[in-house]
Write an enzyme that holds these catalytic residues in place. Sequence first.
Site, short mmCIF file in Angstrom:
data_model
loop_
_atom_site.label_atom_id
_atom_site.label_comp_id
_atom_site.label_asym_id
_atom_site.label_seq_id
_atom_site.Cartn_x
_atom_site.Cartn_y
_atom_site.Cartn_z
N LYS A 150 -9.92 -7.81 8.14
CA LYS A 150 -10.64 -8.15 9.35
C LYS A 150 -10.51 -7.01 10.37
CE LYS A 150 -7.03 -10.73 11.86
NZ LYS A 150 -6.91 -10.44 13.29
N HIS A 154 0.83 -1.21 0.00
CA HIS A 154 0.00 0.00 0.00
C HIS A 154 0.86 1.25 0.00
CE1 HIS A 154 -3.55 -2.42 0.70
NE2 HIS A 154 -4.28 -1.33 0.56
S1 SF4 Z 1 -6.98 -16.49 14.19
FE1 SF4 Z 1 -5.42 -15.73 15.60
S2 SF4 Z 1 -3.49 -16.00 14.58
FE2 SF4 Z 1 -5.10 -16.14 13.04
S3 SF4 Z 1 -5.35 -14.04 12.22
FE3 SF4 Z 1 -6.79 -14.28 13.90
S4 SF4 Z 1 -5.70 -13.49 15.70
FE4 SF4 Z 1 -4.17 -13.91 14.12
#
Ligand code: SF4
Lengths: 182, 279
Positions: free
Chosen positions: A102, A37
Amino acid sequence: MKVYLNSPINPEEVKKLRIGDEVYITGVIYTGRDAAHKRLCELLDKRESLPIDVKNGVIYYVGPTPAKPGRAIGSAGPTSSYRMDPYSEQLLKEGLKVMIGKGPRSKEFKQSLPKYGAVYLSAIGGAAAQISESVKKCEVVAYEDLGAEAIHRLEVENFYAIVTYDSKGNDLFEQGIEQYKK
Amino acid sequence: MRKIDLQLVTDKIKELFIDACENIPENVLNALKKAAEEEQSPLSKEVINKIVENAYLGREKHLPICQDTGVAVVYLTIGSEVYFEGDIYEAVNEGVRLAYTQGYLRKSVVRHPLDRVNTKDNTPAIVHIKMVPGDVFKIDVAPKGGGSENMSLVKMLIPADGIEGIKKLVVDTVFNAGGKPCPPLVVGVGIGGNFEKCALLAKEALFREIDDESSDPIANKLEKELLTLINNTGVGAMGFGGTKTCLAVKVNVHPCHIASLPVAINIQCHAARHKSCTL
Ligand code: SF4
């Protein structure tokens, strides 16, 4: 609601998406994290052209594990999106319509989406093996030196994500948590 | 005295990390399934179901369940009646190196926090050694992802803050983290000791089995109360809103100074990867 989209995306379809919709994307999407980015935005600052076409495009924030033999990509779940907040508006100006990652993002980012008719989707963090199943082809198209962080062009089939901020300014995190808070 | 072959330690560390990344513990999987059943939000239920499907896929096809295969955390429990020749830390690091380079795991470690150059083999591991009587040699490993570790904290409370202060700190920490650490979570809480000890207590709490309960009556009660309080925050799976933000809370305690109440909170995402073996 379940929605099936092709990418590059029809901007009118994007405007119809609402928070909580489950989206299945088929077509071409690009990967990018912080380092990529930063480079894209440096090019835009210098008014140079980008190595990828982001117009009506989709960018997925991911740094996969190395692919095992015979697989298009390694495990490929989303990374936290807020780290891309400082760069996103410049790409929205270039016509980017969908970002997938996320977790929550800045207020400024959220408020910029209606202006550009764009949306932010979440892939399921940690569901990385499953996500890799929807990736049919993967190739590096820019910044190979960045390794897992290079920009990859992915061909995906029914890539699953959830509309988290829509182009009307709605926020799934805010509304969802409010609904179940005791 | 029993001799421990360091080559065997290296081999086991390699095996355990690859296995941990691909194969979620059965009791964690059961906790996730139960959460999916009980979750009231249809969207969060769907998300947890997908997390469960992902876990099975990892197992069947030998794929890492998450792309963040973490920093390698290793606990060694070493009995006073065993011995080995050579550098135990190097034996561990070699195992980590082999796991991450040969096992198709992601290398997520930089050599310096400020120049940020990747070490390309995920070393060095974070190694904790505990000495105990007897001739035991136990290895516990956990690949720890960045997303959840980043939401952890240490806070020096004062005794007057008491149990209510601790509850508020834990609940606020989880609520403020929202979807960032990939809930549903396991929350490790360390109470007491001092500044560094409470952080270790919180980490060790996460190494406990997900279905075990504290034998300390006060900690045991607090674990249950915190679980309810966290699930009342409404954060839900991935922060989308729901009733199952947390799968379990583990509280570990230790004696402390008359003037202190150190508290550490170590957040573990749903990818609660942990494997162990005894040599
Ligand atoms: S599940 Fe755990 S290790 Fe995997 S992206 Fe999410 S916080 Fe990170």
